[in-house]
Design a protein around this motif. Sequence first.
Motif, PDB file in Angstrom:
ATOM      1  N   LEU A 140      60.134  51.326  40.681  1.00  0.00           N
ATOM      2  CA  LEU A 140      60.713  51.366  39.344  1.00  0.00           C
ATOM      3  C   LEU A 140      60.590  49.983  38.720  1.00  0.00           C
ATOM      4  O   LEU A 140      61.094  48.999  39.270  1.00  0.00           O
ATOM      5  N   ARG A 141      59.912  49.910  37.598  1.00  0.00           N
ATOM      6  CA  ARG A 141      59.763  48.652  36.870  1.00  0.00           C
ATOM      7  C   ARG A 141      60.771  48.603  35.734  1.00  0.00           C
ATOM      8  O   ARG A 141      60.566  49.171  34.664  1.00  0.00           O
ATOM      9  N   ARG A 142      61.858  47.914  35.963  1.00  0.00           N
ATOM     10  CA  ARG A 142      62.899  47.792  34.956  1.00  0.00           C
ATOM     11  C   ARG A 142      62.544  46.765  33.875  1.00  0.00           C
ATOM     12  O   ARG A 142      63.234  46.674  32.854  1.00  0.00           O
ATOM     13  N   ASP A 143      61.463  45.996  34.120  1.00  0.00           N
ATOM     14  CA  ASP A 143      61.061  44.985  33.139  1.00  0.00           C
ATOM     15  C   ASP A 143      60.232  45.564  32.008  1.00  0.00           C
ATOM     16  O   ASP A 143      59.879  44.844  31.071  1.00  0.00           O
ATOM     17  N   VAL A 144      59.909  46.835  32.070  1.00  0.00           N
ATOM     18  CA  VAL A 144      59.118  47.487  31.021  1.00  0.00           C
ATOM     19  C   VAL A 144      60.076  48.151  30.038  1.00  0.00           C
ATOM     20  O   VAL A 144      60.791  49.089  30.401  1.00  0.00           O
TER      21      VAL A 144
ATOM     22  N   GLU B  31      47.502  35.646  25.471  1.00  0.00           N
ATOM     23  CA  GLU B  31      48.460  36.485  26.185  1.00  0.00           C
ATOM     24  C   GLU B  31      48.001  36.700  27.628  1.00  0.00           C
ATOM     25  O   GLU B  31      46.794  36.764  27.901  1.00  0.00           O
ATOM     26  N   ASN B  32      48.961  36.843  28.540  1.00  0.00           N
ATOM     27  CA  ASN B  32      48.662  37.204  29.928  1.00  0.00           C
ATOM     28  C   ASN B  32      48.930  38.669  30.207  1.00  0.00           C
ATOM     29  O   ASN B  32      48.259  39.283  31.037  1.00  0.00           O
ATOM     30  N   GLU B  33      49.935  39.217  29.542  1.00  0.00           N
ATOM     31  CA  GLU B  33      50.278  40.625  29.731  1.00  0.00           C
ATOM     32  C   GLU B  33      51.080  41.113  28.528  1.00  0.00           C
ATOM     33  O   GLU B  33      51.645  40.313  27.770  1.00  0.00           O
TER      34      GLU B  33
ATOM     35  N   VAL C 217      31.209  46.298  33.167  1.00  0.00           N
ATOM     36  CA  VAL C 217      31.562  45.189  32.283  1.00  0.00           C
ATOM     37  C   VAL C 217      33.047  45.291  31.958  1.00  0.00           C
ATOM     38  O   VAL C 217      33.506  46.301  31.417  1.00  0.00           O
ATOM     39  N   PHE C 218      33.791  44.236  32.290  1.00  0.00           N
ATOM     40  CA  PHE C 218      35.236  44.180  32.056  1.00  0.00           C
ATOM     41  C   PHE C 218      35.540  43.143  30.972  1.00  0.00           C
ATOM     42  O   PHE C 218      35.696  41.956  31.268  1.00  0.00           O
ATOM     43  N   PRO C 219      35.652  43.516  29.702  1.00  0.00           N
ATOM     44  CA  PRO C 219      36.045  42.543  28.684  1.00  0.00           C
ATOM     45  C   PRO C 219      37.530  42.213  28.804  1.00  0.00           C
ATOM     46  O   PRO C 219      38.352  43.079  29.126  1.00  0.00           O
ATOM     47  N   ASP C 220      37.869  40.969  28.564  1.00  0.00           N
ATOM     48  CA  ASP C 220      39.250  40.494  28.601  1.00  0.00           C
ATOM     49  C   ASP C 220      39.768  40.400  27.172  1.00  0.00           C
ATOM     50  O   ASP C 220      39.343  39.541  26.403  1.00  0.00           O
ATOM     51  N   SER C 221      40.717  41.271  26.828  1.00  0.00           N
ATOM     52  CA  SER C 221      41.263  41.284  25.468  1.00  0.00           C
ATOM     53  C   SER C 221      42.490  40.404  25.299  1.00  0.00           C
ATOM     54  O   SER C 221      42.912  40.166  24.159  1.00  0.00           O
ATOM     55  N   LEU C 222      43.072  39.924  26.402  1.00  0.00           N
ATOM     56  CA  LEU C 222      44.356  39.237  26.305  1.00  0.00           C
ATOM     57  C   LEU C 222      44.241  37.723  26.308  1.00  0.00           C
ATOM     58  O   LEU C 222      44.700  37.058  25.363  1.00  0.00           O
ATOM     59  N   THR C 223      43.678  37.127  27.365  1.00  0.00           N
ATOM     60  CA  THR C 223      43.714  35.664  27.467  1.00  0.00           C
ATOM     61  C   THR C 223      42.993  34.972  26.306  1.00  0.00           C
ATOM     62  O   THR C 223      43.448  33.910  25.869  1.00  0.00           O
ATOM     63  N   PRO C 224      41.889  35.515  25.746  1.00  0.00           N
ATOM     64  CA  PRO C 224      41.312  34.847  24.571  1.00  0.00           C
ATOM     65  C   PRO C 224      42.256  34.829  23.366  1.00  0.00           C
ATOM     66  O   PRO C 224      42.075  34.029  22.447  1.00  0.00           O
ATOM     67  N   ARG C 225      43.279  35.699  23.390  1.00  0.00           N
ATOM     68  CA  ARG C 225      44.248  35.749  22.298  1.00  0.00           C
ATOM     69  C   ARG C 225      45.596  35.133  22.697  1.00  0.00           C
ATOM     70  O   ARG C 225      46.605  35.332  22.018  1.00  0.00           O
TER      71      ARG C 225
ATOM     72  N   ALA D  18      34.677  48.818  31.068  1.00  0.00           N
ATOM     73  CA  ALA D  18      35.987  49.162  31.618  1.00  0.00           C
ATOM     74  C   ALA D  18      37.073  48.312  30.948  1.00  0.00           C
ATOM     75  O   ALA D  18      36.993  47.082  30.962  1.00  0.00           O
ATOM     76  N   LEU D  19      38.080  48.965  30.384  1.00  0.00           N
ATOM     77  CA  LEU D  19      39.095  48.313  29.563  1.00  0.00           C
ATOM     78  C   LEU D  19      40.430  48.254  30.299  1.00  0.00           C
ATOM     79  O   LEU D  19      41.005  49.292  30.652  1.00  0.00           O
ATOM     80  N   HIS D  20      40.921  47.039  30.530  1.00  0.00           N
ATOM     81  CA  HIS D  20      42.152  46.840  31.286  1.00  0.00           C
ATOM     82  C   HIS D  20      43.365  47.372  30.528  1.00  0.00           C
ATOM     83  O   HIS D  20      43.326  47.625  29.311  1.00  0.00           O
ATOM     84  N   GLY D  21      44.469  47.509  31.272  1.00  0.00           N
ATOM     85  CA  GLY D  21      45.715  47.954  30.683  1.00  0.00           C
ATOM     86  C   GLY D  21      46.558  46.807  30.171  1.00  0.00           C
ATOM     87  O   GLY D  21      46.084  45.669  30.016  1.00  0.00           O
ATOM     88  N   CYS D  22      47.857  47.076  29.948  1.00  0.00           N
ATOM     89  CA  CYS D  22      48.738  46.061  29.365  1.00  0.00           C
ATOM     90  C   CYS D  22      48.986  44.896  30.309  1.00  0.00           C
ATOM     91  O   CYS D  22      49.414  43.828  29.871  1.00  0.00           O
ATOM     92  N   GLY D  23      48.707  45.076  31.598  1.00  0.00           N
ATOM     93  CA  GLY D  23      48.881  43.992  32.553  1.00  0.00           C
ATOM     94  C   GLY D  23      47.750  42.987  32.555  1.00  0.00           C
ATOM     95  O   GLY D  23      47.825  41.971  33.262  1.00  0.00           O
ATOM     96  N   GLY D  24      46.710  43.237  31.784  1.00  0.00           N
ATOM     97  CA  GLY D  24      45.579  42.324  31.731  1.00  0.00           C
ATOM     98  C   GLY D  24      44.559  42.591  32.815  1.00  0.00           C
ATOM     99  O   GLY D  24      44.711  43.479  33.659  1.00  0.00           O
TER     100      GLY D  24
END
Length: 280
Positions: free
Chosen positions: A241-245, A101-103, A91-99, A54-60
């Motif tokens: 509404l997410r204005r931060d995106v 990034e948090n999000e 299985v949830f691999p983490d693609s962000l924190t090892p690189r 299972a691959l997380h989104g941009c939010g980590g």
Amino acid sequence: MRWRLAAALTGLLAGAAGAGAPAPQQVRFDSLDGTPLTASVFLPAGATRGAVVALHGCGGLYARHGERAGSLNARHQAMADLLLGQGYAVVFPDSLTPRGENELCTQRIASRRIGQFARRADALAALDWVAAQPWADPQRIALLGWSHGGSAVLAATDRARPPVRHHAVRPAVAIAFYPGCRTALYDGYQPSAPLVLMLAEHDDWTAPEPCIELGRVAAAEVHVFRDSFHDFDNPKGSVRLRRDVPNGVHPGRGVHAGPNPTARDQAYARVVEALARAFR
């Protein structure tokens, strides 16, 4: 017929909730690009019927605020509970924190350091890692992802690309929740596995129309859930509404995201059906 479907969905979700939330195992393996990755692994109490990467989104992968801070966020935990209740390892691999990034959600796409080449490398490495485990059957592994991770599902199952075409381990089915499909559509995506797309009718973050067209040319199974926005399967919160995106259908104007419980129930049922069909 409608009451039977509603009863089936209610029973399905009750089973998921009753599966509990065991603490995941933390494992390490290298991405195909050499990045040392961590992953959270959930194993069912009994024999494993199959496995889902299972691959997380941009939010980590993890919640950053509230009582779940540092743990899987609510959307990921809900999927883990659902799949564990059906007897699947997750299985949830983490693609962000090892690189470092948090999000990525608040970063403009052009400035992101982590793109789909890295996500594809991570997904293929995760498939390899699962296939080598004593509890796994290499023929019974699925790939699932959300948003940026849904696009990673497409990147990791595009046999038009040599890294995918020559990869030994292939998923039995690929399930993508509200991915960005424009790149795959215009780059000649060719699925290496049966593809299931879960789309939101009113998604203004990753528009459904390119995915609907991709589904047509790739002979995918496409579900468009009515009255829904991005992140419709999240069990927590409300549509906002997410204005931060800065990205989305209308760059600079923000995007809408949040749950639709009816659509979530329907999508969960479609996930269970797709896995049962792929692993029979």
